[in-house]
Structure formats: structure tokens, C-alpha cells
Design an enzyme around this catalytic site. Structure first.
Site, PDB file in Angstrom:
ATOM      1  N   SER A 113       0.820  -1.206   0.000  1.00 45.19           N
ATOM      2  CA  SER A 113       0.000   0.000   0.000  1.00 45.19           C
ATOM      3  C   SER A 113       0.854   1.257   0.000  1.00 45.19           C
ATOM      4  CB  SER A 113      -0.895   0.014   1.247  1.00 45.19           C
ATOM      5  OG  SER A 113      -1.439   1.291   1.486  1.00 45.19           O
ATOM      6  N   TYR A 164      -1.628  -0.299  10.037  1.00 48.53           N
ATOM      7  CA  TYR A 164      -1.788  -0.850   8.693  1.00 48.53           C
ATOM      8  C   TYR A 164      -0.547  -0.575   7.855  1.00 48.53           C
ATOM      9  CZ  TYR A 164      -3.529  -1.349   3.906  1.00 48.53           C
ATOM     10  OH  TYR A 164      -3.680  -1.712   2.592  1.00 48.53           O
TER      11      TYR A 164
END
Length: 246
Positions: A133, A146
Site C-alpha cells: 500500500s 496498517y
């Protein structure tokens, strides 16, 4: 040549978009996810080349069982796409044990469990693709865990790459930007959480409505190129950032 491809988190979002593309191209695709009904709906849509396998990748026993089922139908896995992940915003003072462990177990341990089981069916020329990501590099508020799990996955991929190179197995990290589409058009968070996250992003100079956004269906063509790349090409790290259309 037809490939045998395993995709995690394939019941919706990017995983589903990739499964649709590979099935339409004639590949055999095993789609993994936690919700049997969602996987079955995708398989019904994509046809007999799509094989649903219910699996919670955070649970090593579930992963072993899933790959036992896959082994009954194929002796070879050409491509593994570690796509499944959990993400949710929170601050340190409020984060629960379950939120911490679910992200660590799904986003870090999960890809390890899956790749370990897939490896026994992978030969020279096989390919592992880990989906990371843009949050690894962007200071997105309330998403520090995350981002850390995705940074860990990138580091894990670097280690796998060196370890598996003598066996002729490639490992690619694809760092992707923010995406929506398919049947996934919202975050799924509670409204209060979404509002606090939006406020934190705005305060950090990253207002949500001004950030570029790509669509899941924009990526399968690129993954097709990655999967079919000539064996003498290195594909270590690829960044697919969202951009605003002109």
C-alpha cells in the site's frame, strides 16, 4: 500458456477484479476468502475456471486445509497473489487487542502462511506477488499499524526474493494507491470512525475528497503484464499510484 493462479481476498475489491480478468483469459483461478457466499457468487459469475476455497488466512490451520483442497485439484501453482488485508483507522489510546492482532495476523502472518503452503506446488518460473500500500510512504493519520504491516510485507518479500531466486521463483511487491469499485464503494467503517478519520486527514493536509482515487478495474491489465513478464525481467518493486484523470 494457461496458468494456475491463487488469489487471496478475492471475494470483492481488487482480488475479485483480478480473478475476473484471469478467468476470462483462460487461466484457472482459485479464489480464497473468509465468506463462502461471496466466493460462490464470484465463481458463479466467472465460470468453471474459477474455484472458490473458503479460507481465513490469519489461521494457519485454515490455510493448510485450503491448500489441501487445492492440491486435490492441481499439482501446480504458477502464481500466488497475496492480496487479502485488513485496514482500519484508530488512535493508540483507543485501539483494542482484537484490532491489533487482526491486522498483524491477517496482513503479516497470513501471507506467510499462504506462501508457505503454496511453495510446495511452485516450480521454476512461478511467481509470488504481494500487494502492498502507498500508506507505507504516506503519513496517513490513524493508519500507522496498517502502514507498518504493509512495510513488513515488503521487507518479507525482499527476503523471499533472495531465498527463492535459486529456485527460479520470482517475488514482486506491488504498492498500490487508494482504490474503490466493484461491490466495494465505501470503507465499511462506522460513520463516527469515518468522520474522525476524515477530520484527521484534513488536519494533516490530506483532505479525503482531494486525494486521487483509482478503480479496481484499472489494475488487472497491469497485473496481466506482471504475470506474463519474460523470465529475464526483474519485477521486484512496482508502484501503482492513483492519479486524477485530466
Amino acid at each position: 500458456m494457461t496458468k494456475t493462479i491463487v488469489i487471496t481476498g478475492a471475494g470483492d475489491g481488487l482480488g475479485k477484479a483480478l480473478a475476473r480478468r484471469f478467468c476470462s483469459d483462460g487461466d484457472r483461478v482459485f479464489i480464497l476468502g473468509r465468506t463462502e457466499a461471496t466466493l460462490r457468487a464470484a465463481a458463479d459469475e466467472f465460470g468453471e475456471r474459477c474455484v472458490p476455497v473458503t479460507c481465513d488466512i490469519s489461521d494457519s490451520a485454515s490455510v493448510r486445509h485450503a491448500f489441501g483442497l487445492i492440491a486435490q485439484q492441481t499439482a501446480r501453482i504458477d502464481v500466488l497473489i497475496n492480496n487479502a488485508a485488513i485496514y482500519a483507522p484508530f488512535e493508540l489510546n483507543e485501539v483494542t487487542d482484537e484490532q491489533v492482532m487482526s491486522q498483524i495476523n491477517t496482513n503479516i502472518a497470513g501471507p506467510v502462511f499462504v506462501a508457505r503452503e503454496a511453495l510446495g506446488a511452485m516450480e521454476a518460473g512461478a511467481h509470488i506477488i504481494n500487494v502492498s500500500s502507498e500508506s507505507v510512504k504516506l503519513p496517513v493519520p490513524m493508519m500507522w499499524l496498517y502502514a507498518a504491516t504493509k512495510a513488513a510485507l515488503e521487507r518479507i518479500g525482499d527476503g523471499w526474493r533472495r531465498e527463492l531466486r535459486p529456485r527460479g521463483i520470482r517475488v514482486t511487491t506491488v504498492r498500490a494507491g487508494k482504490m474503490f469499485g466493484e461491490n466495494k464503494t465505501t470503507s465499511g467503517w462506522e460513520p463516527e470512525v469515518t468522520m474522525r478519520f476524515a477530520a484527521a486527514c484534513a488536519a494533516a493536509g490530506m483532505p479525503m475528497m482531494e486525494q486521487p482515487l483509482s478503480q479496481f478495474q484499472s489494475l488487472p491489465d497491469i497485473f496481466r503484464l506482471i504475470v506474463d513478464a519474460a523470465p529475464d525481467i526483474n519485477l521486484d518493486h512496482i508502484t501503482l499510484g492513483a492519479r486524477r484523470a485530466d
